[in-house]
Scaffold this motif. Structure first.
Motif, PDB file in Angstrom:
ATOM      1  N   CYS A   1       0.824  -1.206   0.000  1.00  0.00           N
ATOM      2  CA  CYS A   1       0.000   0.000   0.000  1.00  0.00           C
ATOM      3  C   CYS A   1       0.861   1.261   0.000  1.00  0.00           C
ATOM      4  N   TYR A   2       0.437   2.272  -0.744  1.00  0.00           N
ATOM      5  CA  TYR A   2       1.071   3.584  -0.756  1.00  0.00           C
ATOM      6  C   TYR A   2      -0.011   4.621  -0.979  1.00  0.00           C
ATOM      7  N   ARG A   3       0.311   5.864  -0.684  1.00  0.00           N
ATOM      8  CA  ARG A   3      -0.681   6.929  -0.819  1.00  0.00           C
ATOM      9  C   ARG A   3      -1.141   7.043  -2.271  1.00  0.00           C
ATOM     10  N   GLY A   4      -2.438   7.030  -2.497  1.00  0.00           N
ATOM     11  CA  GLY A   4      -3.007   7.151  -3.833  1.00  0.00           C
ATOM     12  C   GLY A   4      -3.226   5.835  -4.548  1.00  0.00           C
ATOM     13  N   GLN A   5      -2.851   4.709  -3.902  1.00  0.00           N
ATOM     14  CA  GLN A   5      -2.955   3.407  -4.572  1.00  0.00           C
ATOM     15  C   GLN A   5      -4.395   3.052  -4.909  1.00  0.00           C
ATOM     16  N   GLU A   6      -5.330   3.463  -4.075  1.00  0.00           N
ATOM     17  CA  GLU A   6      -6.732   3.103  -4.321  1.00  0.00           C
ATOM     18  C   GLU A   6      -7.201   3.620  -5.676  1.00  0.00           C
ATOM     19  N   THR A   7      -6.818   4.833  -6.020  1.00  0.00           N
ATOM     20  CA  THR A   7      -7.200   5.389  -7.323  1.00  0.00           C
ATOM     21  C   THR A   7      -6.568   4.608  -8.467  1.00  0.00           C
ATOM     22  N   ILE A   8      -5.272   4.288  -8.322  1.00  0.00           N
ATOM     23  CA  ILE A   8      -4.587   3.502  -9.350  1.00  0.00           C
ATOM     24  C   ILE A   8      -5.333   2.196  -9.597  1.00  0.00           C
ATOM     25  N   ALA A   9      -5.664   1.479  -8.515  1.00  0.00           N
ATOM     26  CA  ALA A   9      -6.309   0.172  -8.639  1.00  0.00           C
ATOM     27  C   ALA A   9      -7.739   0.291  -9.158  1.00  0.00           C
ATOM     28  N   ARG A  10      -8.482   1.273  -8.633  1.00  0.00           N
ATOM     29  CA  ARG A  10      -9.893   1.389  -9.017  1.00  0.00           C
ATOM     30  C   ARG A  10     -10.045   1.706 -10.496  1.00  0.00           C
ATOM     31  N   VAL A  11      -9.274   2.682 -10.990  1.00  0.00           N
ATOM     32  CA  VAL A  11      -9.389   3.055 -12.399  1.00  0.00           C
ATOM     33  C   VAL A  11      -8.902   1.910 -13.293  1.00  0.00           C
ATOM     34  N   HIS A  12      -7.819   1.243 -12.879  1.00  0.00           N
ATOM     35  CA  HIS A  12      -7.297   0.152 -13.700  1.00  0.00           C
ATOM     36  C   HIS A  12      -8.268  -1.027 -13.762  1.00  0.00           C
ATOM     37  N   ASN A  13      -8.901  -1.347 -12.647  1.00  0.00           N
ATOM     38  CA  ASN A  13      -9.747  -2.542 -12.580  1.00  0.00           C
ATOM     39  C   ASN A  13     -11.196  -2.298 -12.977  1.00  0.00           C
ATOM     40  N   LEU A  14     -11.683  -1.084 -12.778  1.00  0.00           N
ATOM     41  CA  LEU A  14     -13.124  -0.868 -12.909  1.00  0.00           C
ATOM     42  C   LEU A  14     -13.535   0.174 -13.939  1.00  0.00           C
ATOM     43  N   GLY A  15     -12.607   0.969 -14.431  1.00  0.00           N
ATOM     44  CA  GLY A  15     -13.064   2.045 -15.306  1.00  0.00           C
ATOM     45  C   GLY A  15     -12.018   2.501 -16.286  1.00  0.00           C
ATOM     46  N   ARG A  16     -12.216   3.710 -16.791  1.00  0.00           N
ATOM     47  CA  ARG A  16     -11.268   4.344 -17.697  1.00  0.00           C
ATOM     48  C   ARG A  16     -10.989   5.742 -17.174  1.00  0.00           C
ATOM     49  N   PRO A  17      -9.827   6.306 -17.465  1.00  0.00           N
ATOM     50  CA  PRO A  17      -9.530   7.655 -16.995  1.00  0.00           C
ATOM     51  C   PRO A  17     -10.432   8.691 -17.668  1.00  0.00           C
ATOM     52  N   PRO A  18     -10.720   9.793 -16.979  1.00  0.00           N
ATOM     53  CA  PRO A  18     -11.627  10.796 -17.544  1.00  0.00           C
ATOM     54  C   PRO A  18     -11.039  11.571 -18.712  1.00  0.00           C
ATOM     55  N   ARG A  19      -9.711  11.606 -18.801  1.00  0.00           N
ATOM     56  CA  ARG A  19      -9.054  12.292 -19.920  1.00  0.00           C
ATOM     57  C   ARG A  19      -8.050  11.342 -20.563  1.00  0.00           C
ATOM     58  N   ARG A  20      -7.580  11.697 -21.740  1.00  0.00           N
ATOM     59  CA  ARG A  20      -6.611  10.837 -22.423  1.00  0.00           C
ATOM     60  C   ARG A  20      -5.604  11.691 -23.179  1.00  0.00           C
ATOM     61  N   LEU A  21      -4.343  11.264 -23.134  1.00  0.00           N
ATOM     62  CA  LEU A  21      -3.284  11.962 -23.851  1.00  0.00           C
ATOM     63  C   LEU A  21      -3.347  11.603 -25.328  1.00  0.00           C
ATOM     64  N   ALA A  22      -3.140  12.600 -26.175  1.00  0.00           N
ATOM     65  CA  ALA A  22      -3.124  12.398 -27.626  1.00  0.00           C
ATOM     66  C   ALA A  22      -1.928  13.138 -28.218  1.00  0.00           C
ATOM     67  N   PHE A  23      -1.442  12.624 -29.340  1.00  0.00           N
ATOM     68  CA  PHE A  23      -0.364  13.258 -30.096  1.00  0.00           C
ATOM     69  C   PHE A  23      -0.990  13.972 -31.282  1.00  0.00           C
ATOM     70  N   LEU A  24      -0.581  15.210 -31.518  1.00  0.00           N
ATOM     71  CA  LEU A  24      -1.159  16.001 -32.591  1.00  0.00           C
ATOM     72  C   LEU A  24      -0.101  16.417 -33.600  1.00  0.00           C
ATOM     73  N   HIS A  25      -0.409  16.221 -34.883  1.00  0.00           N
ATOM     74  CA  HIS A  25       0.367  16.827 -35.965  1.00  0.00           C
ATOM     75  C   HIS A  25      -0.329  18.140 -36.309  1.00  0.00           C
ATOM     76  N   LEU A  26       0.392  19.239 -36.169  1.00  0.00           N
ATOM     77  CA  LEU A  26      -0.191  20.555 -36.384  1.00  0.00           C
ATOM     78  C   LEU A  26       0.051  21.016 -37.817  1.00  0.00           C
ATOM     79  N   ASP A  27      -0.880  21.796 -38.330  1.00  0.00           N
ATOM     80  CA  ASP A  27      -0.733  22.372 -39.661  1.00  0.00           C
ATOM     81  C   ASP A  27       0.488  23.291 -39.664  1.00  0.00           C
ATOM     82  N   GLY A  28       1.450  22.982 -40.500  1.00  0.00           N
ATOM     83  CA  GLY A  28       2.691  23.751 -40.531  1.00  0.00           C
ATOM     84  C   GLY A  28       2.766  24.769 -41.641  1.00  0.00           C
ATOM     85  N   SER A  29       1.637  25.116 -42.259  1.00  0.00           N
ATOM     86  CA  SER A  29       1.678  26.053 -43.380  1.00  0.00           C
ATOM     87  C   SER A  29       1.973  27.476 -42.927  1.00  0.00           C
TER      88      SER A  29
END
Length: 341
Positions: free
Chosen positions: A250-278
């Motif tokens: 056990c460590y501080r914040g572990q409950e969130t790590i386990a709950r999201v991993h086992n029961l759900g999905r994160p509310p946000r997601r990282l994405a990579f963007l190619h920006l218009d370079g014109s």
């Protein structure tokens, strides 16, 4: 504690960085060429603004293991690990680049965060045999690619932290693709006495933070304070893969790590963007990302890559369609999924 300006800012053509990187050079006159030299293993990056801490004492690894996200209790000397310090609700507070030399544990963290980390560590000592110290005045950090002939231990005897990204370290999970664009990436941080910083650079060319950041963005590599804010959890930015062991004590914040991993999905997601370079202007970091006229996230890092052109990382709402037409500051952006919705 104020950031210590790097003596390498006195090098010819050095242009001072800004924000978190204001104590080192943004570039030395040609950031795209500096990127090429980094990818070829020829250049070195001044990271001397990173804070450096040491933890002495017999209980140091067991103590760090009990408080952070990675398996550290049985860490062998000269083995590198990345570990996170979480809030009680599981939000990321610190990202530790950690290597033990057999006598003490060395940690480097983002510029300006060392004092708050030291204060927290000191408050958690209790009766254990540990001695946390801030060593930024004495030691500095240099970043460099690792060639096939370069080992984790520097021939001069300087300690090195080897970046595990994007490998899966220990019992963990990937929230991004297994076939990662950064597979094969090898990067390390040398921890050198500050008085020997010039000697450690030697006659190698220097690359600035613009070059290093562009390569980090292209590797989808999260950075504390950029891809994270006060409510970021590790799943949102695919940080479990290198920094979180899913079946340790056990460590501080572990409950969130386990709950999201086992029961759900994160509310946000990282994405990579190619920006218009014109155009010639890049959108600002922090700019709103729009799908049509609806805000769906914000840019966390923006860079100009020597091969891919303008690129960015963005935190998006999980429900944002993967084929949505996106824009930021009026500049269109094509999305590559990192964390799947």
């Amino acid at each position: 504690m104020p950031l210590i300006p790097s003596p390498l800012l006195a090098r010819p053509r050095a242009v001072v960085g800004d924000g978190a990187d204001a104590a080192v050079a943004a570039h030395y006159g040609d950031p795209l060429r500096e990127q090429r030299m980094l990818t070829e293993g020829l250049a070195v990056v001044d990271l001397s603004h990173r804070d450096v801490l040491t933890i002495g004492g017999q209980d140091r690894l067991r103590w760090l293991h009990s408080m952070t996200t990675q398996q550290l209790a049985d860490l062998s000397p000269n083995t590198s690990r990345e570990s996170l310090v979480l809030s009680p609700k599981g939000h990321i507070e610190h990202a530790l680049h950690l290597v033990d030399d057999g006598t003490q544990t060395w940690i480097t963290v983002e510029p300006g965060t060392g004092v708050s980390l030291l204060d927290w560590l000191t408050s958690m000592r209790f009766m254990l045999r540990v001695e946390p110290l801030l060593r930024t005045q004495e030691y500095a950090v240099l970043g460099e690619p690792i060639s096939g002939q370069t080992s984790a231990a520097d021939p001069t005897g300087w300690l090195a932290w080897v970046d595990p990204w994007p490998q899966l370290i220990g019992d963990t999970a990937a929230y991004g693709p297994v076939e990662h664009p950064a597979n094969g990436r090898r990067w390390r941080e040398l921890i050198v006495p500050r008085r020997q910083l010039e000697e450690a650079v030697g006659d190698r060319p220097l690359a600035g933070m613009w070059a290093a950041e562009a390569l980090r963005v292209a590797a989808w590599r999260p950075r504390l304070g950029f891809e994270s804010d006060h409510r970021t959890i590790a799943h949102e930015v695919d940080w479990l893969r290198t920094a979180v062991h899913l079946h340790k004590g056990c460590y501080r914040g572990q409950e969130t790590i386990a709950r999201v991993h086992n029961l759900g999905r994160p509310p946000r997601r990282l994405a990579f963007l190619h920006l218009d370079g014109s155009g010639h202007v890049l959108p600002a970091r922090g700019a709103a990302v729009l799908a049509g006229d609806r805000q769906v996230g914000h840019l966390t890092s923006v860079a100009r890559h020597f091969e891919d052109g303008p690129v960015a990382l963005a935190l998006l709402k999980r429900t944002t369609p993967t084929d949505a037409l996106l824009s930021a500051d009026g500049i269109s952006a094509a999305q590559s999924v990192i964390v799947a919705p």
